[in-house]
Design an enzyme around this catalytic site. Structure first.
Site, short mmCIF file in Angstrom:
data_model
loop_
_atom_site.label_atom_id
_atom_site.label_comp_id
_atom_site.label_asym_id
_atom_site.label_seq_id
_atom_site.Cartn_x
_atom_site.Cartn_y
_atom_site.Cartn_z
CE LYS A 1 0.65 -6.48 5.28
NZ LYS A 1 2.00 -7.02 5.59
NE ARG B 1 9.40 -6.23 7.10
CZ ARG B 1 8.28 -6.65 6.48
NH1 ARG B 1 8.10 -6.34 5.20
NH2 ARG B 1 7.38 -7.37 7.09
CG HIS C 1 7.85 -11.53 7.50
ND1 HIS C 1 6.73 -12.26 7.16
CD2 HIS C 1 7.87 -10.48 6.63
CE1 HIS C 1 6.11 -11.68 6.14
NE2 HIS C 1 6.78 -10.61 5.80
NE ARG D 1 3.41 -13.27 10.09
CZ ARG D 1 4.59 -13.89 10.22
NH1 ARG D 1 4.80 -14.74 11.20
NH2 ARG D 1 5.56 -13.63 9.38
CE1 TYR E 1 -2.56 16.66 -20.14
CE2 TYR E 1 -2.60 14.85 -18.58
CZ TYR E 1 -3.06 16.08 -18.99
OH TYR E 1 -4.03 16.72 -18.28
CB CYS F 1 -4.75 11.64 -17.30
SG CYS F 1 -4.42 11.64 -19.08
CG ASP G 1 -8.95 13.30 -12.70
OD1 ASP G 1 -8.68 13.08 -11.51
OD2 ASP G 1 -8.72 14.40 -13.27
C1 LIG Z 1 1.93 -8.40 5.29
C2 LIG Z 1 2.48 -9.44 6.18
C3 LIG Z 1 2.06 -10.79 6.07
C4 LIG Z 1 1.17 -11.29 4.95
O1 LIG Z 1 1.96 -11.51 3.81
P1 LIG Z 1 1.34 -12.17 2.47
O2 LIG Z 1 2.51 -12.36 1.60
O3 LIG Z 1 0.36 -11.17 1.94
O4 LIG Z 1 0.67 -13.43 2.89
C5 LIG Z 1 2.50 -11.70 7.02
N1 LIG Z 1 3.33 -11.31 8.01
C6 LIG Z 1 3.78 -10.04 8.12
C7 LIG Z 1 4.70 -9.70 9.22
C8 LIG Z 1 3.39 -9.08 7.20
O5 LIG Z 1 3.88 -7.83 7.30
#
Ligand SMILES: *Cc1c(COP(=O)(O)O)cnc(C)c1O
Length: 385
Positions: free
Chosen positions: A44, A142, A174, A230, A276, A323, A325
């Site tokens: 992602k 979440r 998760h 994951r 700046y 800054c 750039d």
């Molecule tokens: C982004 C994400 C992951 C990966 O998490 P990492 O900590 O980068 O391994 C796994 N599962 C879900 C649902 C995520 O949103």
């Protein structure tokens, strides 16, 4: 893939490191078990700034069983690039059109009965069985169905499976605190996940994969691995929990280097202010170098006067404000045209993305994911080249 002549600012992504990290993760999660969990590579957000399509190809070549993305657009871009393997997409807003995803054999996630109903509507209109993964909220608060809605979601999904509208391919959740292995939330989430799986099994669901672990879970909490892990940040060679285990200790290789060319050097005298607001003032003669990257390139403004870069192996601090750039660094030995490395694997004495995260009071995930908007992005270490 060719880089333009003398790029001023570039993000170099080592696909060899990506392949190494995928292989390393497969090895780590299979240690001591007969039935090794499969590995999903999370690509992602443009593969955390590393480039989704090249990273996805490298990951598959190294044995990634699954790919994971957040949005439908990301999933479809992978399919359009020719990827045909198992692929999960986990985020959609009400009113989303699941039709192209179902048609492209993308596993979609259902967080609620209402969302499942939208998926069922699109599967029926298409006349094609959708692959659906039900998400349970074990305590992150979440995405996913809360405990009170889980029995209804499971029952509706099972009924749709029996009528042939969907196949429930996954049950998942998760973790909230996996980067703190001793945090009590980990055990609580595991227990909640086991309960959710038991309820689903009783209802007759028999998915291909049950999964809970992100990188930190996969690496630090073996009991969270289930059928599939994951992994995102670890694939990019960064530790999800640098205070617990460094990337080096985990055998991971950072894949991203951010570097550029020194535009100009100059000598300052005592009392000269830099950038700046003159938040840095030289207290004696010093040489500084102008680096052609700023917050418009994803360099956090929080790096002002704290982060370090390397020029010819010599470290120098960012002086004054970053800054849009440009930024100015301390550079006792630099000359215009020298290569300046902001962060990378450390081979040239440069800091890591994790060092930058500490300096900027954030996480290494955010540092790398911000990169690649304006810099030239170059992929090296491709097997094909
Ligand atoms: C982004 C994400 C992951 C990966 O998490 P990492 O900590 O980068 O391994 C796994 N599962 C879900 C649902 C995520 O949103």
């Amino acid at each position: 893939m060719a880089s333009p002549p003398s790029p001023h600012a570039e993000v170099v992504v080592d696909l060899g490191a990506i392949r190494h990290n995928v292989a390393r993760l497969r090895e780590l999660v299979s240690e001591g078990v007969a039935d090794a969990p499969r590995v999903m590579v999370v690509v992602k957000a443009d593969a955390y700034g590393h480039g989704m399509l090249p990273v996805a190809r490298a990951a598959r070549a190294a044995g990634a069983d699954w790919l994971g993305v957040a949005t439908g657009a990301e999933a479809l871009a992978l399919r359009e690039s020719g990827d045909t393997g198992p692929l999960l997409c986990w985020l959609a807003a009400p009113g989303a059109d699941f039709t192209p995803l179902i048609d492209a054999d993308v596993d979609v996630a259902a967080y609620s009965v209402a969302q499942l109903d939208e998926i069922l509507r699109d599967a029926r209109s298409l006349g094609r069985r959708a692959r659906v993964q039900l998400k349970f909220d074990t305590g992150l608060s979440r995405g996913g169905a809360p405990r009170a809605e889980w029995p209804a979601l499971v029952a509706a999904a099972r009924a749709a499976e029996e009528s042939g509208t969907i196949r429930v391919t996954g049950l998942w959740s998760h973790l909230a605190c996996s980067d703190e292995p001793d945090h009590p939330a980990n055990k609580a989430q595991l227990t909640a996940f086991d309960d959710a799986l038991a309820l689903a099994a009783t209802a007759g669901l028999d998915p291909e994969v049950r999964h809970l672990a992100n990188s930190a879970g996969a690496l630090l909490l073996p009991e969270t691995r289930f059928d599939l892990v994951r992994t995102g940040i670890a694939v990019y060679g960064l530790s999800p929990a640098p205070d617990v285990r460094t990337a080096d200790q985990l055998g991971l290789e950072p894949a991203m280097t951010v570097r550029g060319s020194v535009v100009l050097t100059k000598e300052l005298a005592a009392g000269d202010g830099v950038s700046y607001g003159h938040t840095f003032v030289a207290d004696g003669p010093m040489r500084v170098a102008l680096v052609p990257m700023g917050y418009g390139d994803g360099i956090p403004r929080a790096a002002s006067s704290t982060a370090e870069v390397a020029i010819g192996g010599v470290r120098g601090r960012v002086l004054g404000r970053v800054c849009m750039d440009q930024l100015v660094v301390e550079a006792p030995t630099a000359a215009a045209g020298d290569r300046v490395v902001l962060f990378g694997p450390g081979a040239d004495g440069e800091p890591s993305a994790t060092d930058w995260a500490r300096w900027c009071d954030t996480i290494n995930y955010e540092i790398v994911t911000r990169m690649g908007g304006r810099q030239t992005r170059v992929w090296v270490g491709d097997e094909a080249t």
